[in-house]
Design an enzyme around this catalytic site. Structure first.
Site, PDB file in Angstrom:
ATOM      1  N   HIS A  56       0.849  -1.202   0.000  1.00  0.00           N
ATOM      2  CA  HIS A  56       0.000   0.000   0.000  1.00  0.00           C
ATOM      3  C   HIS A  56       0.877   1.241   0.000  1.00  0.00           C
ATOM      4  CE1 HIS A  56       0.786  -0.454   4.305  1.00  0.00           C
ATOM      5  NE2 HIS A  56       0.298   0.752   4.544  1.00  0.00           N
ATOM      6  N   HIS A  58       1.467   3.940   1.888  1.00  0.00           N
ATOM      7  CA  HIS A  58       2.006   4.724   2.999  1.00  0.00           C
ATOM      8  C   HIS A  58       3.537   4.830   2.940  1.00  0.00           C
ATOM      9  CE1 HIS A  58      -1.839   4.144   5.608  1.00  0.00           C
ATOM     10  NE2 HIS A  58      -1.930   5.177   4.781  1.00  0.00           N
ATOM     11  N   ASP A  60       5.940   4.728   5.051  1.00  0.00           N
ATOM     12  CA  ASP A  60       6.813   3.765   5.738  1.00  0.00           C
ATOM     13  C   ASP A  60       6.865   2.421   5.009  1.00  0.00           C
ATOM     14  OD1 ASP A  60       4.071   3.479   6.694  1.00  0.00           O
ATOM     15  OD2 ASP A  60       4.849   2.073   8.187  1.00  0.00           O
ATOM     16  N   HIS A  61       6.175   2.324   3.856  1.00  0.00           N
ATOM     17  CA  HIS A  61       6.203   1.102   3.048  1.00  0.00           C
ATOM     18  C   HIS A  61       6.811   1.331   1.657  1.00  0.00           C
ATOM     19  CE1 HIS A  61       3.563  -1.181   5.884  1.00  0.00           C
ATOM     20  NE2 HIS A  61       3.389   0.057   6.280  1.00  0.00           N
ATOM     21  N   HIS A 116      -7.358  -0.703   5.529  1.00  0.00           N
ATOM     22  CA  HIS A 116      -6.319   0.202   6.044  1.00  0.00           C
ATOM     23  C   HIS A 116      -6.134   1.334   5.032  1.00  0.00           C
ATOM     24  CE1 HIS A 116      -2.669   1.473   8.110  1.00  0.00           C
ATOM     25  NE2 HIS A 116      -1.977   1.352   6.994  1.00  0.00           N
ATOM     26  N   ASP A 133      -0.116  -3.749   6.352  1.00  0.00           N
ATOM     27  CA  ASP A 133      -0.762  -3.236   7.567  1.00  0.00           C
ATOM     28  C   ASP A 133      -2.222  -3.664   7.663  1.00  0.00           C
ATOM     29  OD1 ASP A 133       1.619  -1.973   8.091  1.00  0.00           O
ATOM     30  OD2 ASP A 133       0.894   0.058   7.736  1.00  0.00           O
ATOM     31  N   HIS A 171       4.769  -4.605  10.840  1.00  0.00           N
ATOM     32  CA  HIS A 171       5.150  -3.888  12.066  1.00  0.00           C
ATOM     33  C   HIS A 171       5.273  -4.838  13.256  1.00  0.00           C
ATOM     34  CE1 HIS A 171       4.637   0.318  10.679  1.00  0.00           C
ATOM     35  NE2 HIS A 171       3.719  -0.193   9.872  1.00  0.00           N
TER      36      HIS A 171
HETATM   37 FE    FE Z   1       2.833   0.852   8.143  1.00  0.00          FE
HETATM   38 ZN    ZN Z   2       0.171   1.734   6.527  1.00  0.00          ZN
END
Ligand code: FE
Ligand code: ZN
Length: 259
Positions: A56, A58, A60-61, A116, A133, A171
């Site tokens: 996805h 985001h 942090d990905h 998410h 996530d 995570h």
């Molecule tokens: Fe994340």
């Molecule tokens: Zn995420």
């Protein structure tokens, strides 16, 4: 089909895992939120990057995608959700697509798991699930773009995978998820056992991920919305009787947000 890859977790940020599938020569990287630690891992292990898999959009990905691509001498395919605009993605995919990684003798099925984010996808194959996530160890992702209906259906889809499937989420949230799960189901003995195991694993500085679908089915409240114990907890928390399983899920997610 037997793949010959193994999976290593490269830690990133505070609590992200970037999963690297590798066979001693080639590697595929899932959700590289940072480029540097992945580059270092590839170099240290003499691995050539064969593909990047994104779940996805985001940061942090996906934050390390450009840096990783720039460090390669050859173009590398980047798979990602077809309904999300992500810089660097060259192979947009969605259900019922499969992703073939010939360098690793591997093929993954794409699962659409919105909730998410609206376009979130997961990769399933060779007994492994890379779910970003969506499903966490003993928890689930927040609903940033999707409805409880969508997320409950996505979790149902993952819950239907074989019980021995290894769940590689993105995570290390396990201990705080377990604390919430214990508030929901204080009498779940397998959850108590999991709590002790996870605490010990973290004390030793090791990851609690991957878990398995079977363990999640027995201990993750978000996969247990039909269990009388979980329904009872929601009733006493909210003071109202949920009308259906999605209402139980929505109440649990709401409760967790402020736990
Ligand atoms: Fe994340
Ligand atoms: Zn995420």
């Amino acid at each position: 089909m037997s793949a010959r890859f193994q999976v290593s977790g490269v830690p990133a940020f505070n609590d992200n895992y970037i999963w690297v599938l590798h066979d001693g020569r080639h590697a595929a990287v899932v959700d590289p939120g940072e480029g540097f630690p992945v580059q270092r891992f590839l170099k240290e292990n003499g691995l050539a990057l064969a593909a990047i898999l994104i779940t996805h959009h985001h940061g942090d990905h996906v934050g390390g995608v450009e840096e990783l691509l720039q460090a390669q001498s050859r173009p590398v395919p980047v798979y990602g959700p077809r309904s999300e605009a992500i810089a660097g993605v060259t192979r947009p995919v969605g259900e019922p697509a499969t992703v073939a990684l010939p360098e690793l003798d591997a093929t993954f099925r794409i699962l659409d798991v919105p909730g998410h984010t609206a376009g979130h996808i997961a990769y399933f194959g060779h007994g492994a699930l890379f779910c970003g996530d969506t499903l966490f160890a003993c928890g689930c992702g927040r609903l940033f773009e999707g409805t409880p209906d969508q997320m409950a259906a996505s979790l149902d889809k993952l819950a239907a995978l074989p019980e021995n499937t290894a769940v590689y989420c993105a995570h290390e949230y396990t201990l705080s998820n377990i604390a919430f799960a214990k508030a929901v189901e204080p009498d779940n003995l397998q959850l108590r056992e999991r709590a002790a195991d996870a605490a010990e694993t973290r004390r030793r500085g090791l990851p609690t991920v991957p878990s398995t679908i079977g363990l999640e089915l027995r201990t993750n409240p978000f996969l247990r919305c039909r269990e009388p114990s979980v329904v009872r907890a929601v009733v006493s928390q909210t003071g109202t009787q949920p009308t259906d399983r999605v209402a139980v899920f929505a109440a649990l997610r709401q409760w967790k947000n402020t736990f």
